[in-house]
Design an enzyme around this catalytic site. Structure first.
Site, PDB file in Angstrom:
ATOM      1  CE1 TYR A   1      -7.698   2.257   0.080  1.00  0.00           C
ATOM      2  CE2 TYR A   1      -9.509   3.330   1.243  1.00  0.00           C
ATOM      3  CZ  TYR A   1      -8.360   3.412   0.466  1.00  0.00           C
ATOM      4  OH  TYR A   1      -7.873   4.636   0.105  1.00  0.00           O
TER       5      TYR A   1
ATOM      6  CB  SER B   1      -7.989   6.642   3.125  1.00  0.00           C
ATOM      7  OG  SER B   1      -9.346   6.833   2.758  1.00  0.00           O
TER       8      SER B   1
END
Length: 263
Positions: free
Chosen positions: A166, A150
């Site tokens: 995350y 990501s």
């Protein structure tokens, strides 16, 4: 003889295992691989979601099947690898996409939530990659591994996006990709990562609500979020012989967000 571009991107005869594949980015990538000719094994935790997703793939003329498994659990991961091998033969393409996020200020972030995110987002990638490589790819000296990272793994976030676990896990995925690509090149296994930006999905619902879709889109030079086609091209490039000389790399698919935020 040099192959044509159509031949280089052709995945006929290949088998792909896609985790977190019942919806969103995972399903988009499964469609891309299937449309290029690969047979697809989808996995996620919920059988009912997988049944719907596989029906959609089959309706598009794609040979697709499913196995329900929780990629945060080692026993489930190994069962997934073994059952895929039994039902479909050796895995040529592995897409590590299953993931989780958790929003909380770093000072109050629950340790158990940190562990949940890390177990699924990076530990699960390692266990499944190792298992598939040992049973399918290393013996045949051929394989493609695609890891979903990501742009959150490239740096920090705006203050309203409190996703320390995350971000950390996705940064780990990027370096995991580099290290594994370096080590497994001798087996003719390529390992690459995709770093999506903001795509409407269940995982990004909290961010979209907190910041607003228009505001997020405005951060991108292309002034939009990702759509249902934007990961397809890169997925097939990494999975096919068109990308056979690319390994240990990551590429952001984010509308340009990372080039203006310094990621």
């Amino acid at each position: 003889m040099t192959r044509t571009i159509q031949q280089l991107f052709d995945l006929k005869g290949k088998t792909a295992l896609v985790t977190g594949g019942s919806r969103g980015l995972g399903l988009q990538m499964a469609f891309a691989l299937g449309e290029a000719g690969a047979r697809i094994m989808l996995s996620s935790r919920k059988a009912e979601d997988l049944e719907v997703a596989v029906a959609d793939l089959q309706a598009a003329g794609i040979d697709a099947r499913w196995i329900a498994a929780d990629c945060a659990k080692e026993a489930d991961i190994r069962r997934l690898g073994d059952e895929t091998l039994q039902r479909m033969g050796a895995v040529d393409i592995l897409v590590n996409n299953a993931g989780a996020a958790w929003g909380a200020p770093a000072e109050d972030h629950p340790v158990e939530a940190w562990d949940k995110v890390m177990n699924l987002n990076i530990r699960g990638y390692f266990i499944l990659s190792q298992h598939v490589a040992k049973t399918s790819m290393i013996p045949r000296k051929s394989g493609r591994i695609i890891n979903l990272a990501s742009i959150a793994g490239l740096g920090g976030n705006p203050p309203e996006m409190q996703t320390i676990a995350y971000n950390t896990s996705k940064g780990a995925v990027i370096n995991f990709t580099r290290a594994l690509g370096a080590e497994w090149g001798k087996y003719n296994i390529t390992v690459n990562a995709i770093c999506p930006g903001f795509f409407p999905s269940k995982m990004t619902q909290g961010t979209l609500k907190a910041m607003g879709e228009e505001k997020l889109a405005a951060h991108a030079p292309l002034h939009r979020l990702g759509d249902d086609e934007d990961l397809k091209g890169l997925t097939v490039l990494y999975a096919s012989d068109a990308g056979k000389h690319i390994t240990g790399q990551w590429l952001a698919v984010d509308g340009g967000v990372s080039i203006v935020t310094g990621g």
